[in-house]
Write a protein that holds these residues in place. Structure first.
Motif, PDB file in Angstrom:
ATOM      1  N   PRO A  70      29.572  32.507  41.411  1.00  0.00           N
ATOM      2  CA  PRO A  70      28.899  32.620  39.260  1.00  0.00           C
ATOM      3  C   PRO A  70      29.427  33.134  39.075  1.00  0.00           C
ATOM      4  O   PRO A  70      29.384  33.917  37.537  1.00  0.00           O
ATOM      5  N   GLY A  71      30.385  34.901  39.645  1.00  0.00           N
ATOM      6  CA  GLY A  71      30.752  36.370  38.565  1.00  0.00           C
ATOM      7  C   GLY A  71      32.412  35.709  38.549  1.00  0.00           C
ATOM      8  O   GLY A  71      32.516  36.453  38.175  1.00  0.00           O
ATOM      9  N   PHE A  72      32.722  34.951  38.903  1.00  0.00           N
ATOM     10  CA  PHE A  72      34.101  33.812  38.585  1.00  0.00           C
ATOM     11  C   PHE A  72      34.421  33.951  36.964  1.00  0.00           C
ATOM     12  O   PHE A  72      33.318  33.221  36.201  1.00  0.00           O
ATOM     13  N   SER A  73      35.374  34.553  36.303  1.00  0.00           N
ATOM     14  CA  SER A  73      35.965  34.287  35.140  1.00  0.00           C
ATOM     15  C   SER A  73      37.196  33.558  34.651  1.00  0.00           C
ATOM     16  O   SER A  73      37.777  33.981  35.285  1.00  0.00           O
ATOM     17  N   PRO A  74      37.104  33.059  33.673  1.00  0.00           N
ATOM     18  CA  PRO A  74      39.112  31.790  33.652  1.00  0.00           C
ATOM     19  C   PRO A  74      40.156  32.558  33.221  1.00  0.00           C
ATOM     20  O   PRO A  74      40.043  33.411  32.939  1.00  0.00           O
ATOM     21  N   VAL A  75      41.020  32.532  33.960  1.00  0.00           N
ATOM     22  CA  VAL A  75      42.322  32.904  33.516  1.00  0.00           C
ATOM     23  C   VAL A  75      43.126  31.782  33.233  1.00  0.00           C
ATOM     24  O   VAL A  75      43.567  31.315  33.406  1.00  0.00           O
ATOM     25  N   ASP A  76      44.070  32.374  32.328  1.00  0.00           N
ATOM     26  CA  ASP A  76      44.910  31.663  31.891  1.00  0.00           C
ATOM     27  C   ASP A  76      46.620  31.943  32.386  1.00  0.00           C
ATOM     28  O   ASP A  76      47.282  31.981  31.288  1.00  0.00           O
ATOM     29  N   VAL A  77      46.927  33.048  33.104  1.00  0.00           N
ATOM     30  CA  VAL A  77      47.973  33.880  34.020  1.00  0.00           C
ATOM     31  C   VAL A  77      48.269  33.095  35.451  1.00  0.00           C
ATOM     32  O   VAL A  77      47.814  32.023  36.042  1.00  0.00           O
ATOM     33  N   SER A  78      49.590  33.148  35.267  1.00  0.00           N
ATOM     34  CA  SER A  78      49.441  33.207  36.574  1.00  0.00           C
ATOM     35  C   SER A  78      49.406  34.563  38.310  1.00  0.00           C
ATOM     36  O   SER A  78      49.146  35.042  37.387  1.00  0.00           O
ATOM     37  N   TYR A  79      49.005  33.540  39.529  1.00  0.00           N
ATOM     38  CA  TYR A  79      48.048  34.949  40.027  1.00  0.00           C
ATOM     39  C   TYR A  79      49.378  35.105  41.383  1.00  0.00           C
ATOM     40  O   TYR A  79      48.745  35.357  42.217  1.00  0.00           O
ATOM     41  N   GLU A  80      50.400  34.949  40.744  1.00  0.00           N
ATOM     42  CA  GLU A  80      51.144  34.720  41.854  1.00  0.00           C
ATOM     43  C   GLU A  80      51.882  35.552  42.784  1.00  0.00           C
ATOM     44  O   GLU A  80      52.337  35.895  43.941  1.00  0.00           O
ATOM     45  N   ASN A  81      51.324  37.252  41.996  1.00  0.00           N
ATOM     46  CA  ASN A  81      51.412  37.660  42.806  1.00  0.00           C
ATOM     47  C   ASN A  81      50.455  38.912  42.701  1.00  0.00           C
ATOM     48  O   ASN A  81      50.430  40.186  42.762  1.00  0.00           O
ATOM     49  N   ALA A  82      49.032  38.235  42.100  1.00  0.00           N
ATOM     50  CA  ALA A  82      47.878  39.221  42.107  1.00  0.00           C
ATOM     51  C   ALA A  82      46.741  39.325  44.022  1.00  0.00           C
ATOM     52  O   ALA A  82      46.631  38.251  44.727  1.00  0.00           O
ATOM     53  N   LEU A  83      47.063  40.389  44.084  1.00  0.00           N
ATOM     54  CA  LEU A  83      47.126  40.858  45.508  1.00  0.00           C
ATOM     55  C   LEU A  83      45.257  42.374  45.378  1.00  0.00           C
ATOM     56  O   LEU A  83      45.775  42.269  44.944  1.00  0.00           O
ATOM     57  N   THR A  84      44.616  41.547  46.742  1.00  0.00           N
ATOM     58  CA  THR A  84      44.051  42.618  47.380  1.00  0.00           C
ATOM     59  C   THR A  84      44.229  43.232  47.982  1.00  0.00           C
ATOM     60  O   THR A  84      44.777  43.109  48.988  1.00  0.00           O
ATOM     61  N   VAL A  85      43.442  44.922  48.085  1.00  0.00           N
ATOM     62  CA  VAL A  85      44.025  45.227  49.640  1.00  0.00           C
ATOM     63  C   VAL A  85      42.586  45.837  49.790  1.00  0.00           C
ATOM     64  O   VAL A  85      41.601  46.533  48.983  1.00  0.00           O
ATOM     65  N   VAL A  86      41.927  45.317  51.353  1.00  0.00           N
ATOM     66  CA  VAL A  86      40.804  46.297  51.635  1.00  0.00           C
ATOM     67  C   VAL A  86      40.914  47.136  53.164  1.00  0.00           C
ATOM     68  O   VAL A  86      41.399  46.568  53.990  1.00  0.00           O
ATOM     69  N   ALA A  87      41.219  48.190  53.002  1.00  0.00           N
ATOM     70  CA  ALA A  87      40.919  49.378  54.616  1.00  0.00           C
ATOM     71  C   ALA A  87      39.835  49.274  54.604  1.00  0.00           C
ATOM     72  O   ALA A  87      38.682  49.550  54.370  1.00  0.00           O
ATOM     73  N   SER A  88      39.429  49.113  56.418  1.00  0.00           N
ATOM     74  CA  SER A  88      38.428  49.239  56.667  1.00  0.00           C
ATOM     75  C   SER A  88      38.208  50.139  57.789  1.00  0.00           C
ATOM     76  O   SER A  88      39.017  50.416  58.545  1.00  0.00           O
TER      77      SER A  88
END
Length: 426
Positions: A70-88
């Motif tokens: 439910p928190g998603f927002s619509p996108v109209d661009v490429s996510y080819e280089n979309a990265l998330t980093v989580v360090a634990s």
């Protein structure tokens, strides 16, 4: 709060590591991480986190994977280089409360470079200030989260609870970077986000909706302009109608209680416009984009309906648009606001940590912008605290952050981590 002697050790450790903190902050600001170009910044943060001894989880964001949330927002661009980093950081036998430290590395465009007096991605330091796009919002804050943790290590301690450091993207448009951490399963007992709040605590913040409106006209040679339909000029009554709706939302009787003292908490901004193909032709098309604020507790779908009705009503009063109604698209933010619930344990703790470092009470604010705090706050029922340094010209020319403020906030964050998670002697 840690006992006085331990708190003093931790604050000294922040000072001892501050030169290295500034160096990494400058490296990060020098990464031109506008939308779609964030990968180098995320590589830097992943590398830094590994050097600090974290276990790093780095992944590509899949829009299809997060679209059902439910928190998603619509996108109209490429996510080819979309990265998330989580360090634990995971102690062998966790004893303290868990914590998420969240920051974003994406930045807004610089605008005309000639209107900057310094290099937009130069990370130049002049006296007490670091300049550059993202220096304030919020790369120095993101780095400060790492160094708040490092200060504990320098002082001879480590957190007794699990700590996740999240370096995310898309905070400036959709929030889907932070959302991807929820979908991947990261949770904690509290979230701390060092956005540039001017050394205050953000108790409430608005939500945001982005709307794109497409208007079609009838192109003719300008010699016969009266026989065509100017798509750009047809937008003017639509803008007036949107601002009338804005005025209604800001009436005293319509304000959210947390914003009652703000004379104009909700803004409707015509933010981008394109139109026409040729100077000597009546423009056949015009597209404009709008950023709209909404109060905490209001469903973005309600605002979408109001915006749609406003555009439709204004179009019916226009001779041409009445029979050629504009098209509306939703892209980017589709995000509710967030208010920290009363009585959460982290708020009085943050008060004490701030006062220990600053020698003065922690102020409060209700923000007319939004942050990623809404995700854990609304969907995981996890209190999310937004607290950070002094910055100026955010999203503007010559953006800058106050470095003594960054140092003080880093110390307050380190004390917060120490108390919230507990400490173990190394």
């Amino acid at each position: 709060m840690p006992e006085q002697s331990v708190a003093a050790e931790i604050m000294r450790a922040v000072d001892a590591g501050f030169d290295a903190q500034l160096q990494l902050s400058q490296e990060l600001v020098r990464c031109p991480s506008t939308r779609g170009q964030e990968a180098s910044a995320q590589d830097l943060m992943a590398h830094a986190a590994r050097d600090f001894g974290y276990a790093v989880d780095m992944w590509h964001i899949d829009p299809d994977e997060i679209a059902k949330h439910p928190g998603f927002s619509p996108v109209d661009v490429s996510y080819e280089n979309a990265l998330t980093v989580v360090a634990s950081w995971r102690p062998e036998n966790p004893k303290g409360r868990s914590l998420i430290l969240n920051g974003h590395v994406d930045v807004v465009p610089i605008g005309p470079e000639k209107m900057w007096t310094r290099a937009p991605f130069g990370a130049e330091i002049d006296g007490d200030w670091m300049y550059g796009r993202g220096a304030g919002d919020m790369k120095t804050g993101t780095v400060s989260a790492l160094f708040a943790m490092d200060a504990l290590k320098r002082a001879g301690y480590r957190p007794g609870g699990i700590v996740h450091f999240e370096s995310v993207i898309e905070e400036e448009c959709t929030g889907n970077g932070a959302l991807s951490t929820l979908v991947r399963g990261y949770k904690a007992d509290a979230v701390l986000i060092p956005e540039p709040t001017g050394e205050t605590f953000t108790q409430a913040q608005v939500g945001v909706v982005w709307m794109r409106v497409k208007v079609a006209g009838i192109p003719v040679h300008v010699a016969h302009a009266g026989s065509g339909q100017n798509a750009i000029e047809a937008c003017i009554p639509l803008w007036s109608a949107l601002h009338a709706l804005e005025d209604e939302w800001n009436l005293p009787e319509n304000k959210h209680p947390s914003f009652k003292d703000n004379p104009h908490p909700l803004n409707v901004v015509i933010s981008q416009i394109e139109g026409g193909d040729w100077t000597s032709s009546v423009p056949a098309w015009c597209t404009f984009e709008v950023r709209v604020g909404l109060y905490p507790g209001v469903d973005p779908a309600t605002i979408q309906a109001q915006l749609t009705e406003t555009i439709a009503k204004a179009s019916k009063s226009h001779t041409f648009l009445a029979n050629n109604p504009p098209e509306i698209e939703w892209q980017g933010f589709l995000s509710p606001g967030y208010e920290v619930p009363e009585g959460t344990p982290g708020e009085p703790l943050l008060d004490r940590c701030h006062e220990t470092v600053f020698g003065a009470p922690l102020g409060r604010r209700s923000s007319t912008a939004l942050t990623d705090s809404r995700f854990h706050g609304l969907y995981n029922q996890t209190p999310s605290y937004v607290y950070g340094a002094i910055a100026e010209n955010v999203h503007g020319f010559d953006e800058r952050v106050n470095l003594p403020s960054v140092r003080r906030v880093t110390a307050a964050m380190a004390l917060f981590i120490a108390d919230w998670c507990g400490l173990e002697k190394i």
